[in-house]
Design an enzyme around this catalytic site. Structure first.
Site, short mmCIF file in Angstrom:
data_model
loop_
_atom_site.label_atom_id
_atom_site.label_comp_id
_atom_site.label_asym_id
_atom_site.label_seq_id
_atom_site.Cartn_x
_atom_site.Cartn_y
_atom_site.Cartn_z
N GLU A 122 29.97 31.94 36.22
CA GLU A 122 29.59 32.05 37.63
C GLU A 122 30.67 32.72 38.45
O GLU A 122 30.38 33.48 39.38
CB GLU A 122 29.28 30.66 38.19
CG GLU A 122 28.46 30.68 39.48
CD GLU A 122 29.30 30.82 40.74
OE1 GLU A 122 28.72 31.10 41.80
OE2 GLU A 122 30.54 30.64 40.67
N ASP A 124 33.39 27.19 34.66
CA ASP A 124 34.54 28.08 34.86
C ASP A 124 35.07 27.94 36.29
O ASP A 124 34.35 27.57 37.21
CB ASP A 124 34.16 29.54 34.58
CG ASP A 124 32.99 30.05 35.42
OD1 ASP A 124 32.04 29.27 35.64
OD2 ASP A 124 33.03 31.22 35.85
#
Length: 380
Positions: free
Chosen positions: A137, A71
């Protein structure tokens, strides 16, 4: 554009996918396909809305894990970018541009190509190689690495060494590796007073006036002196709010948000107790909601740091410097397994900025560093 190396080709493929947290947009499927072809057992772990996977190749013996996230942070206004964020390209100065080039799709590509090459060269390597990849994250970090680690812990999965691909370098590739991180402890403090009219202060209790000396003491407190590996613990106040917006109303309540970045010289409990003592000393009517997002961790010099440092010197010709500076990373969760953790990735100068970019040549060098680390730790 000149022909791309295998690492840059894969980086392009990953950057093209607009995987704004917690979306993955097929990045992990692409990685899993490559790893399965290299003999890895793939274990998808979708938890709530977050895609994760655990992959492993090898048998008994020490386990070296590569960890990271697919991400990326949001782009902000697209018109502010010189180049479209999800259309990767290498400019005339040799810079790879695109969201995630530095943080951290470039590192993921370098990990994959390094492992593919190592497995081809050493099919019967010692121990095992693993991957722990998440798409959470950059977000709340609740259903990503933290949750996967708990599953691995429950089944006593061995994890000796871990390289997290966070962008650790500052001036040139490999000059800094992170061998630890400070803990992060957040707090939302409420100080209660009594609302009233500003013309009749004797009938009210102004929580701003009451809290100000205590907040000044908290901001000026010496929490610890740090140590050889960590800077001193620091407290930063990030938000203060009180009042109705009217100029003639004394507020009834103040809210203050602050955060500790703390070294191994302090504990969560000691910090909480010292804050409480300061607030009580000032006679405040107060309440705090605490939020621990990570404990400090440290990887001492040993097999992993030695292998990484030797590989950086061989590839880049420099001596790396271990550091515990900066914010938190998913390494804080992995370290709770007793794992030696280091963070090694490209330059971090443009992470989370528009026009994110790194030197394209650094990714091939990074792949070589990862490869040589594998050789030093797991080659027969």
């Amino acid at each position: 554009m000149p022909a791309l190396s295998p690492t840059l080709e894969l980086a392009f493929e990953l950057i093209r996918r607009p995987s704004v947290t917690p979306a993955d947009e097929g990045c992990q499927a692409l990685m899993c396909e490559r790893l399965a072809a290299a003999g890895f057992n793939i274990e998808p772990m979708r938890i709530e809305e977050v895609d994760n996977f655990w992959a492993r190749r090898g048998g008994d013996g020490p386990v070296l894990c590569f960890a990271g996230h697919t991400d990326v942070v949001p782009t902000g206004p697209l018109e502010a970018w010189q180049y479209p964020p999800f259309e990767p390209q290498i400019d005339a100065q040799g810079m790879l541009r695109g969201r995630g080039a530095a943080d951290m799709k470039g590192s993921l590509a370098a990990m994959i190509t390094a492992v593919e090459r190592f497995v081809a060269d050493h099919p019967n390597h010692q121990g095992a190689i693993a991957f722990l990849i998440t798409s959470d994250e950059e977000g709340p970090a609740q259903h990503g690495t933290r949750a996967v680690v708990e599953r691995l812990r429950a089944r006593n999965e061995r994890l000796d060494w871990c390289i997290v691909g966070e962008p650790s370098s500052t001036e040139q590739l490999g000059d800094i590796v992170k061998n630890g991180r400070r803990g992060s402890l957040g707090a939302t403090l409420t100080v209660r007073g009594k609302q009233g009219h500003v013309a009749y202060p004797h009938l009210a209790k102004n929580p701003i006036h009451l809290a100000a000396p205590a907040l000044a003491e908290l901001a000026g407190e010496h929490w610890d002196s740090g140590n050889a590996y960590f800077p001193p613990t620091s407290l930063q106040i990030s938000n203060i709010h009180a009042g109705t917006g009217a100029t003639n109303v004394i507020p009834g309540e103040l809210t203050c948000v602050f955060n500790f970045r703390f070294s191994t010289e302090s504990t969560v409990e000691s910090l909480q107790q010292r804050v409480a003592a300061i607030l009580d000393r000032h006679g405040l009517d107060w309440h705090i909601d605490w939020a621990l997002s990570g404990l400090p961790f440290l990887t001492q010099p040993g097999a992993l740091l030695d292998a990484v440092a030797a590989s950086i010197e061989a590839v880049c010709g420099i001596h790396t410097t271990p550091s515990t500076s900066g914010g938190t990373s998913d390494g804080r969760f992995i370290a709770t397994l007793g794992t030696q953790v280091v963070e090694l990735g490209p330059l971090n100068a443009t992470i989370h900025q528009r026009d994110e970019h790194i030197r394209a040549a650094d990714l091939d060098a990074l792949s070589e560093i990862y490869y040589q680390t594998l050789v030093r730790l797991l080659a027969c």
